[in-house]
Design an enzyme around this catalytic site. Structure first.
Site, PDB file in Angstrom:
ATOM      1  CG  HIS A 187      -1.918   1.156   1.198  1.00 27.59           C
ATOM      2  ND1 HIS A 187      -3.216   1.008   0.774  1.00 27.59           N
ATOM      3  CD2 HIS A 187      -1.783   2.464   1.516  1.00 27.59           C
ATOM      4  CE1 HIS A 187      -3.840   2.169   0.850  1.00 27.59           C
ATOM      5  NE2 HIS A 187      -2.981   3.078   1.301  1.00 27.59           N
TER       6      HIS A 187
ATOM      7  NE  ARG B  72      -7.807   3.188  -1.533  1.00 30.14           N
ATOM      8  CZ  ARG B  72      -7.254   4.263  -0.990  1.00 30.14           C
ATOM      9  NH1 ARG B  72      -6.940   5.308  -1.728  1.00 30.14           N
ATOM     10  NH2 ARG B  72      -6.990   4.290   0.300  1.00 30.14           N
TER      11      ARG B  72
ATOM     12  CE1 TYR C  74      -8.716   4.344   5.032  1.00 32.13           C
ATOM     13  CE2 TYR C  74      -8.578   6.139   3.469  1.00 32.13           C
ATOM     14  CZ  TYR C  74      -8.296   5.617   4.712  1.00 32.13           C
ATOM     15  OH  TYR C  74      -7.590   6.359   5.632  1.00 32.13           O
TER      16      TYR C  74
ATOM     17  CG  ASP D 198      -0.819   5.272   3.768  1.00 34.04           C
ATOM     18  OD1 ASP D 198      -1.142   5.379   2.566  1.00 34.04           O
ATOM     19  OD2 ASP D 198      -1.450   5.833   4.679  1.00 34.04           O
TER      20      ASP D 198
ATOM     21  CG  ASN E 220      -5.400  13.831   3.530  1.00 34.82           C
ATOM     22  OD1 ASN E 220      -5.360  15.021   3.259  1.00 34.82           O
ATOM     23  ND2 ASN E 220      -5.954  12.934   2.747  1.00 34.82           N
TER      24      ASN E 220
END
Ligand code: 0GY
Length: 296
Positions: A32, A125, A158, A251, A256
């Site tokens: 990811h 996704r 998600y 990630d 964010n």
């Protein structure tokens, strides 16, 4: 000067991550991670909810060399909408060492899906995090999932933990393997055996087509680095109870995050606390992602 200015409250990725003390098994996969832009080459989507820092494929691959990862799964982020060009460019640069997760709209053609497949895309996704996307009707998402199922692709979802009760029936109706990002974002101040995480565990237990990513402690933790001691038990629970259906990713470049930007080397050093044996580490970092992403 770039046409895009990163949001003012944004933190850029760590400039010089530490060298991990923990050596990941050979052939490990970062399952990811993202690429952003560069915005002047691959513009950010007009409908985006944030403007990130540029984070190129070359910077991603340099990080992977530094922390010992050989392969990666590059996940389309919302700031690029359904324009997958930055991700596809990264796949091409990787010489087969990266796979992709795309965002597609309902009007995607079979020829476009075939081209994405040939480029190394293995899933789509669906994002349900309200601060990141506008809602897409479930019938539309179901239709997309039905279109990708024959390709052998999976669906990545998600969402925030508190939304799971409402989404549960839709998720379990999906006709593909379903991979959950960031453990379904549990509230880690609540007990691991309480009703909220319990529902996620039930999803995993009763639906063998569900997998979970177990990275992203920096998003959930109140205790913070380097141990993320409040998140580790949740991830370890998943790794030990569902050892053949878990994935891990950095990630990077950590979209964010406000306040704290993780050191990616420390994130790698966190791995033994969630996968305590060499066998579990190999399943999490090599066997599982290879089975899901490189079986062809
Ligand atoms: C993540 C998390 C986030 C962002 C996105 O697609 C995205 O923009 O996924 C987030 O803000 O929590 O996994 O990258």
């Amino acid at each position: 000067m770039s046409a895009f200015q990163m949001d003012k409250d944004w933190l850029p990725f760590h400039p010089n991550p530490s060298k991990p003390r923990f050596r990941v098994p050979p052939g490990s996969v970062d399952a990811h991670c993202h690429v952003f832009g560069p915005g002047d080459v691959f513009p950010y989507a007009p409908e985006r909810k944030y403007t990130p820092c540029d984070a190129s494929a070359e910077q991603l691959f340099a990080l992977h060399r530094h922390i010992g990862f050989e392969r990666s799964v590059i996940v389309q982020a919302t700031c690029h909408g359904a324009d997958n060009r930055a991700m596809l460019d990264a796949l091409q640069r990787s010489n087969g060492m990266s796979r992709g997760i795309a965002t597609v709209r309902a009007d995607v053609t079979d020829a476009e899906l075939a081209a994405l497949d040939a480029a190394g895309v293995r899933g789509v996704r669906f994002n349900f995090v309200k601060r990141l996307v506008d809602t897409t009707p479930r019938e539309v998402l179901f239709e997309i999932a039905s279109r990708i199922a024959p390709l052998g692709w999976h669906t990545v979802i998600y969402f925030e933990g508190q939304e799971l009760p409402e989404l549960y029936d839709f998720f379990t109706s999906l006709p593909t393997v379903v991979v959950v990002d960031h453990m379904g974002r549990p509230d880690i101040t609540k007990p691991i055996d309480g009703p909220e995480f319990g529902l996620f565990l039930r999803l995993m237990r009763e639906h063998s087509n569900f997998w979970s990513k177990v990275g992203g402690p920096e998003r959930l933790s109140k205790a913070g680095p380097p141990d993320y001691a409040d998140v580790a038990p949740f991830a370890r629970h998943l790794v030990t109870h569902f050892p053949d259906r878990v994935l891990w990713g950095t990630d990077w470049p950590h979209p964010n995050l406000k306040g704290h930007m993780p050191d990616d080397g420390q994130l790698v050093d966190y791995l033994p606390s969630i996968a305590p044996t060499a066998e579990l580490q190999r399943q999490l970092l090599v066997d599982n992602p290879m089975r899901l992403y490189w079986s062809r």
